[in-house]
Enzyme design. Structure first.
Site, short mmCIF file in Angstrom:
data_model
loop_
_atom_site.label_atom_id
_atom_site.label_comp_id
_atom_site.label_asym_id
_atom_site.label_seq_id
_atom_site.Cartn_x
_atom_site.Cartn_y
_atom_site.Cartn_z
N HIS A 356 -6.95 25.64 25.55
CA HIS A 356 -6.37 25.12 24.31
C HIS A 356 -7.18 25.43 23.07
O HIS A 356 -6.88 24.90 22.01
CB HIS A 356 -6.21 23.60 24.40
CG HIS A 356 -5.01 23.14 25.15
ND1 HIS A 356 -3.76 23.05 24.59
CD2 HIS A 356 -4.88 22.75 26.44
CE1 HIS A 356 -2.90 22.62 25.49
NE2 HIS A 356 -3.55 22.42 26.63
N LYS A 544 -1.96 15.67 10.70
CA LYS A 544 -2.55 16.21 11.92
C LYS A 544 -4.01 15.77 11.98
O LYS A 544 -4.53 15.18 11.03
CB LYS A 544 -2.44 17.73 11.98
CG LYS A 544 -3.01 18.45 10.77
CD LYS A 544 -2.83 19.95 10.90
CE LYS A 544 -1.39 20.37 10.69
NZ LYS A 544 -0.77 21.02 11.83
N ARG A 545 -4.67 16.04 13.08
CA ARG A 545 -6.09 15.72 13.20
C ARG A 545 -6.85 16.39 12.06
O ARG A 545 -6.56 17.51 11.67
CB ARG A 545 -6.59 16.24 14.56
CG ARG A 545 -8.03 15.95 14.87
CD ARG A 545 -8.32 16.25 16.33
NE ARG A 545 -8.00 17.63 16.68
CZ ARG A 545 -8.86 18.65 16.59
NH1 ARG A 545 -10.10 18.44 16.15
NH2 ARG A 545 -8.51 19.87 16.97
N LYS A 550 -8.18 23.16 9.93
CA LYS A 550 -6.81 22.76 9.60
C LYS A 550 -6.60 22.67 8.08
O LYS A 550 -5.49 22.55 7.61
CB LYS A 550 -6.45 21.45 10.29
CG LYS A 550 -6.45 21.58 11.82
CD LYS A 550 -6.13 20.26 12.50
CE LYS A 550 -6.24 20.36 14.01
NZ LYS A 550 -5.14 21.13 14.64
N THR A 652 1.87 21.97 17.53
CA THR A 652 3.20 21.50 17.92
C THR A 652 3.84 20.70 16.79
O THR A 652 5.05 20.54 16.76
CB THR A 652 3.15 20.62 19.19
OG1 THR A 652 2.19 19.58 19.01
CG2 THR A 652 2.77 21.46 20.41
N LYS A 656 7.89 20.32 15.44
CA LYS A 656 8.60 19.06 15.18
C LYS A 656 9.21 19.05 13.78
O LYS A 656 10.36 18.62 13.59
CB LYS A 656 7.62 17.89 15.35
CG LYS A 656 7.14 17.70 16.78
CD LYS A 656 5.87 16.87 16.85
CE LYS A 656 5.24 16.99 18.23
NZ LYS A 656 3.84 16.56 18.26
#
Length: 814
Positions: A356, A544-545, A550, A652, A656
């Protein structure tokens, strides 16, 4: 009891009285939740038992999905949906005076996961059950989740996430299926019938007690099991590690506390030795308990162990459960009496592994000494695996010591779990096409060259049942009115929406539903944070985290720039925008926590500036979770997927948002690449460096962040505002770590490099949004292609390409 509304109402009222001693007029929402949950558990119990009986009697091959996280969210609404009784129960409760949405709010989010890894595992379990595959989850029943996030004076504050405080209506404790897990001790070697035998002595016993949660499939699907293990003290005091029996009572208390800690917290702080040791304990606890349980089930078939891979598939979700491999070897060799070669053949044909991450720091390594002390027999097995593997490598690559060193499982007193996972598995998969390619050519190139046949790609997916049907029922109904209901069981059929992308009535329906979802989210924010937001503005969402790659930092710097533009030209026309953040930062990740503080400082300034706040608003929604995501995602207009190219394995959240009609602004990273291949440039907003550019910067070292600061006055102005007496400066050192990361440490994630492209692309969003028909057409095209990313499709590929399993028809009459 769910056959019709009147029967449901009667049974519900009777159970309220018989179980709680309360009439309808006395019941509280929590009472209604408990009774309804108990009714669902009772209703599916027969199907649950039938599935387990069918699997056993027909000797089905079963998949066991090991994951340290299962971010399952609330189960009430999803279970009612999958059972096909959601509308009937909603109507029945309403007639009894209760709103189902209020009842769902009584359920805490299960504290069993943190981010995409755990949510993927949850989506996979839903798809396995809905597609009638024999597949179960294996995890830990954490007493406390990661943490409950509170924002106090702009700072993240971590509070205990005591999600089990009021019990868990969905679980069933199976004390009769408890197993023993052993730690510490030392290994004694002996002989038995001319074979060497190994015995671990003076070990410490821990009981692993399973709590089973039914995983209810949709429609004609079945009920599988999520088995969560809880650590409990053994009652045999002789196994407590103490030399002084006079203090046995206090030693027992110490032992009991140590045992309870194993399943107490999700991701304990591992910055110190004790935290690392606890994480290792957790991982072995899960692996040992799970493997013992699987083999106990297999033993009931009365088959030879060489047949195990024909009946059992063990899948490890990232490296956390890699100790499954040496633990299975230990049991086969020590307890079942198999020879090493036969046991290794069985193990390496039973276990498969999903990688991952592309981040080197996330590829787990354990100090060899720690493993040797805590798990003495397992350590010897890992040593033996490594010895035999390196012997093979010496034959394969004579004289190539660098390659052998890269591939070795034990190297420099470290046990490299990804290397062990690859060596001990028959299949390794990445989670997006780009990610898998990078594994093959960069991160795991030596492993791929050694075992090319083991590697494949399985792009992540999401369950449309939770992320469209349950979280966005208005859109689901509109879709069914437009193209029929075949998409519900075959989500790829959403592609039929292409024919309606310019249909005026359908577009108006999409706009009406989006507006309704935005109003719902606005009401939630007004209630929770006392801030009124404009539903006519662009809802620009980044949830998100929180991590450097990110790039929440890039987003908030862009927001500061937008604020500056408005202040410079307060009378200029501008499309109103509401920028929404939601994220948790790891407690020890101080840069990430500083970014949260910055977001909240910016929000406070922007939202209280009357010259700005009719054009721009900023919100940080605390304690981001699955249930909060179900409110946010259907309301989003813009989906922020802006990770540095080559860093995000898949994502993911991007899927969504796409499924709910949001348009993506993003880099060509992770699954964004595959979204782009489906949608084309016209239906996404792409910006920034591509992978080749990033790799070239790494190769040449040509990127100099201070040059961007010197060359772009917008960047200089924004960054200067963080340390000078500007509106966003709390005190001189408040955001010093952010400035250091960008300038002194040369901007590891290319935030400043991508700033200009990002700002320009945000302006493009404004232009397109002004044309409602064009925007809605793009939104419909996104929804139409989102079925490609259904976890049902992903699980079908796992089932056929990796696990070799087929769907099962469960007999209720057997």
């Amino acid at each position: 009891m769910f056959n019709n509304k009147e029967t449901f109402k009667q049974v519900f009222t009777e159970q309220l009285v018989s179980r709680l001693g309360k009439g309808l007029e006395e019941a509280a929402p929590e009472d209604v939740y408990k009774i309804l949950g108990g009714m669902i558990r009772e209703y599916v119990g027969r199907q649950w038992a039938a599935a387990n009986r069918t699997y056993r009697d027909t000797a089905q091959k079963q998949v066991y999905y090991f994951s340290l996280e299962f971010l399952i969210g609330r189960l009430m609404g999803n279970n009612l949906l999958n059972l096909g009784v959601l509308d009937m129960v909603r109507s029945g409760l309403l007639e009894l005076g209760w709103n189902l949405e209020e009842i769902e709010e009584q359920e805490p989010d299960a504290g069993l996961g943190n981010g995409g890894l755990g949510r993927l595992a949850a989506c996979f379990l839903d798809s396995l059950a809905s597609l009638s595959y024999a597949g179960h989850g294996c995890g830990i029943r954490y007493k406390y989740g990661l943490f409950e996030q509170k924002i106090i004076d702009g700072y993240q504050v971590e509070l205990p996430d005591n999600w089990l405080q009021r019990g868990n209506v969905w679980e069933e404790r199976r004390a009769d299926k408890a197993v023993e897990v052993r730690f510490w001790g030392h290994v004694e070697i002996g002989m038995q019938e001319e074979r060497t035998v190994f015995h671990t002595v003076d070990y410490e016993r821990v009981l692993a007690v399973p709590y089973d949660v039914p995983v209810i499939g949709y429609g004609e699907g079945q009920v599988n099991t999520l088995r969560l293990w809880s650590a409990e003290s053994a009652t045999d005091l002789s196994r407590i590690r103490t030399a002084n029996q006079h203090n046995s009572y206090y030693k027992f208390l110490e032992y009991n506390r140590s045992v309870e800690s194993i399943s107490e917290f999700l991701y304990p702080d591992d910055s110190a030795y004790e935290g690392k040791l606890l994480r290792l304990k957790q991982q072995y606890f899960l692996c040992s308990a799970g493997v013992q349980s699987i083999l106990r089930t297999f033993d009931k078939l009365g088959l030879m162990y060489r047949e195990l891979p024909e009946y059992v598939a063990i899948h490890i979700n990232d490296t956390h459960p890699t100790l499954v491999i040496p633990e299975l070897m230990r049991i086969l060799v020590d307890d079942k009496g198999l020879g090493w070669d036969e046991a290794w053949d069985i193990t390496s044909r039973t276990v498969s592994y999903t990688n991952h991450t592309l981040l080197s720091e996330a590829l787990e390594k354990w100090p060899a000494g720690m493993v040797r002390e805590l798990l003495p027999r397992v350590y010897r097995i890992i040593e033996e695996i490594n010895k035999r593997f390196c012997s093979m490598l010496l034959d394969r690559y004579p004289g190539d010591q660098e390659r052998i060193s890269q591939l070795a499982i034990v190297e420099s007193d470290q046990i490299r779990m990804a290397n062990l996972a690859i060596v001990g598995s028959y299949h390794v998969n990445g989670v997006a096409a780009l990610h898998t390619e990078l594994l093959k050519t960069q991160v795991m190139k030596p492993q791929y060259e050694l075992y090319p046949e083991r590697f494949s790609n399985k792009t992540n997916g999401i369950t449309h049942r939770r992320w469209l049907m349950h979280s966005n029922p208005g859109l689901s109904q509109l879709i069914s009115e437009g193209i029929g209901t075949s998409w519900i069981t075959d989500p790829v059929q959403l592609i039929q929406l292409q024919s309606l992308k310019t249909d005026s009535a359908f577009q108006q329906g999409i706009q009406r539903i989006k507006r309704s979802n935005k109003e719902r989210l606005a009401d939630y924010i007004a209630h929770k944070q006392g801030i009124q937001i404009n539903p006519d503005s662009i809802f620009d969402v980044h949830v998100k985290r929180l991590h450097g790659y990110k790039r929440q930092l890039l987003n908030i710097l862009r927001v500061i720039h937008a604020y500056n533009e408005i202040k410079d030209q307060p009378g200029a026309d501008r499309v109103p925008r509401t920028v929404i953040f939601g994220a948790k930062a790891a407690p020890g990740y101080y840069l990430a926590k500083s970014i949260i503080k910055l977001i909240n400082v910016v929000a406070d300034v922007v939202n209280h500036d009357s010259e700005v706040n009719d054009k721009l608003q900023v919100l940080f929604l605390e304690n981001y979770s699955v249930s909060l995501a179900e409110k946010i995602i259907p309301a989003a207009d813009v989906s922020e997927q802006i990770s540095t190219a080559g860093k995000e394995a898949s994502g993911t959240g991007n899927m969504k948002f796409m499924m709910n009609g949001a348009l993506t602004i993003g880099t060509l990273d992770g699954a964004n690449v595959e979204m782009f291949e489906l949608l084309g440039r016209d239906n996404m907003f792409l910006f920034g460096l591509e992978l080749a550019d990033v790799l070239e910067y790494y190769r040449t070292g040509a990127y100099v962040a201070r040059e961007r600061y010197a060359q772009d006055s917008r960047i200089a102005r924004v960054l200067d505002q963080l340390i000078s007496s500007g509106p966003f400066c709390c005190h001189e050192l408040e955001f010093g770590q952010i400035l250091q990361s960008l300038l002194d440490h040369n901007d590891e994630f290319f935030v400043l490099e991508d700033f200009s492209s990002y700002v320009a692309t945000q302006a493009d969003i404004d232009d397109v949004y002004l044309n409602a028909r064009a925007w809605t057409e793009k939104s419909i095209i996104n929804i139409a292609h989102s079925g490609h990313f259904s976890s049902d499709n992903t699980i079908h590929r796992y089932a056929s390409d990796i696990w070799d399993i087929a769907s099962v028809k469960v007999s209720m009459n057997r």
